[in-house]
Design an enzyme around this catalytic site. Structure first.
Site, PDB file in Angstrom:
ATOM      1  N   LYS A  57      88.686  26.712  -8.526  1.00 17.03           N
ATOM      2  CA  LYS A  57      89.506  26.514  -7.259  1.00 17.03           C
ATOM      3  C   LYS A  57      89.120  27.338  -6.046  1.00 17.03           C
ATOM      4  O   LYS A  57      88.850  28.349  -6.496  1.00 17.03           O
ATOM      5  CB  LYS A  57      91.016  26.655  -7.674  1.00 17.03           C
ATOM      6  CG  LYS A  57      91.733  26.223  -6.451  1.00 17.03           C
ATOM      7  CD  LYS A  57      93.556  26.331  -7.112  1.00 17.03           C
ATOM      8  CE  LYS A  57      94.486  25.898  -6.126  1.00 17.03           C
ATOM      9  NZ  LYS A  57      95.783  25.934  -6.796  1.00 17.03           N
ATOM     10  N   SER A 131      97.896  21.128  -5.861  1.00 12.88           N
ATOM     11  CA  SER A 131      96.966  22.134  -5.098  1.00 12.88           C
ATOM     12  C   SER A 131      95.555  22.233  -5.838  1.00 12.88           C
ATOM     13  O   SER A 131      94.776  22.654  -5.245  1.00 12.88           O
ATOM     14  CB  SER A 131      97.453  23.472  -4.660  1.00 12.88           C
ATOM     15  OG  SER A 131      97.498  24.374  -5.562  1.00 12.88           O
ATOM     16  N   SER A 155     100.976  23.509  -9.959  1.00 10.00           N
ATOM     17  CA  SER A 155      99.569  22.938  -9.541  1.00 10.00           C
ATOM     18  C   SER A 155      98.385  22.978 -10.554  1.00 10.00           C
ATOM     19  O   SER A 155      97.302  22.696 -10.049  1.00 10.00           O
ATOM     20  CB  SER A 155      99.318  23.846  -8.232  1.00 10.00           C
ATOM     21  OG  SER A 155     100.023  23.849  -7.112  1.00 10.00           O
TER      22      SER A 155
END
Length: 198
Positions: A57, A131, A155
């Site tokens: 990420k 997210s 998330s």
């Protein structure tokens, strides 16, 4: 080398549609894969992540690779150090394929992020999750063997559920958050996302 090349080819052929990656580190990945292959051929086995292509990420600091948190304020930020978990994965011989899409600073939404949002690989019109959406999409679509997400309010678990993969929110403090752009210091968790529990 063949494993890393196959993932890079798949990223090249599908990422324009899925938007999972915001940065692909092809040259670095190939160099890391060659080192891993040479070590493995010499019998220098570092463990189960040795030579395995992963992606993170875009809030995990990666030395020399842009880390934006998908926010305008970090658009040109290039860390000088790895996040602790990235450092440990490098030491284990993992191969970095690139950085994955997310909501701005792990909280905003599609409207505020500087890159396009990841698309659910099972149905492009469906939401891929929260997210860590790029992390879920990349794993589900076979664009990496595993990824790192972060979870403050769902998330990791949301994208795992939406994309049909496994996501783990570890016990608070079990995984270091050093070098990870924070959302909420007392609630953030770093964790893995993969095809299966095993």
């Amino acid at each position: 080398m063949e494993l890393t090349l196959s993932f890079l080819e798949r990223i090249e052929s599908t990422n324009d549609k899925l938007k999972a990656y915001v940065t692909v580190t092809a040259d670095e990945a190939l160099a890391e894969a060659q080192v891993a292959e040479n070590e493995l051929l010499r019998g220098n086995y570092r463990g189960p992540l040795h030579g395995i292509p992963l992606a993170y990420k875009d809030l995990y600091d990666t030395k020399g690779v842009r880390t934006t948190g998908q926010s305008k304020i970090h658009e040109h930020r290039i860390p000088v150090n790895d996040a602790t978990v990235v450092k440990l994965f490098r030491e284990a011989g993992a191969v970095l394929l690139g950085k994955l899409a997310m909501y701005e600073l792990a909280m905003g939404g599609p409207e505020t992020s500087i890159f396009e949002q990841a698309r659910n690989p099972w149905h492009l019109d469906y939401m891929p999750g929260l997210s860590s959406s790029g992390s879920g999409v990349a794993v589900a679509a076979g664009l990496c063997m595993g990824s790192l997400g972060s979870d403050t309010g769902g998330s990791i678990r949301g994208p795992a559920s939406h994309c049909g993969i496994v996501g783990l929110k570890p016990t608070y403090g079990r995984v270091s958050r050093y070098g990870v752009i924070p959302l909420s210091w007392s609630l953030d968790h770093c964790g893995p996302m993969s095809w299966t529990v095993e």
